[in-house]
Design a protein around this motif. Structure first.
Motif, short mmCIF file in Angstrom:
data_model
loop_
_atom_site.label_atom_id
_atom_site.label_comp_id
_atom_site.label_asym_id
_atom_site.label_seq_id
_atom_site.Cartn_x
_atom_site.Cartn_y
_atom_site.Cartn_z
N ASP A 29 -1.68 21.00 -26.35
CA ASP A 29 -2.65 20.06 -25.80
C ASP A 29 -2.93 18.88 -26.73
N HIS A 52 -3.82 14.79 -22.07
CA HIS A 52 -3.94 16.04 -22.82
C HIS A 52 -4.65 17.13 -22.01
N SER A 53 -5.73 16.75 -21.38
CA SER A 53 -6.53 17.74 -20.66
C SER A 53 -6.06 17.94 -19.23
N ARG A 71 -0.53 20.38 -15.50
CA ARG A 71 -0.26 21.15 -16.71
C ARG A 71 -1.21 22.32 -16.80
N ASN A 73 -2.53 24.28 -19.97
CA ASN A 73 -2.50 24.34 -21.44
C ASN A 73 -2.52 25.77 -21.96
N ASN A 76 1.07 26.56 -22.00
CA ASN A 76 1.94 25.57 -22.66
C ASN A 76 3.00 25.02 -21.70
#
Length: 122
Positions: A29, A52-53, A71, A73, A76
């Motif tokens: 992340d 990222h989030s 995504r 996180n 991954n």
């Protein structure tokens, strides 16, 4: 960061595929994740990216409304859900990781997967 894509294949026009990209080696992340594609004889093309989030996503106009990037996180993993596929979507699809906000150019990405082939028949 090591990136491994999967989920490509042969599909008829109008069909769907979901690409996955699993990352290992560094904190997932910390990175913006992107998907690119490259058709034979053409330059590598940005397709989509996610923050990222996961709160911010952007896709190119030619796939808007058909492709969705997401995504997880905790796993991954970054995904590219591709619906209503067209023959012109045929390409090798790559995932990549960047630390540059809103990165859309290949040189802005530091890590790349090996690619997965997507072929859409008419």
């Amino acid at each position: 960061v090591q990136l491994v894509e999967s989920g490509g294949g042969l599909v008829q026009a109008g069909g769907s595929l979901r690409l996955s990209c699993v990352a290992s080696g560094r904190t997932f992340d910390n990175y913006i994740m992107g998907w690119f594609r490259q058709a034979p004889g053409k330059e590598r093309e940005f397709v989509a990216a996610i923050s990222h989030s996961g709160g911010t996503t952007y896709v190119i106009n030619s796939v808007k409304g058909r492709f969705t990037i997401s995504r997880d996180n905790a796993k991954n993993t970054v995904y590219l859900q591709m619906n209503s596929l067209k023959p012109e979507d045929t390409a090798v699809y790559y995932c990549a990781a960047s630390q540059i906000p809103r990165a859309t150019r290949p040189y802005e990405y530091d890590y790349w997967g090996q690619g997965t082939q997507v072929t859409v028949s008419s």
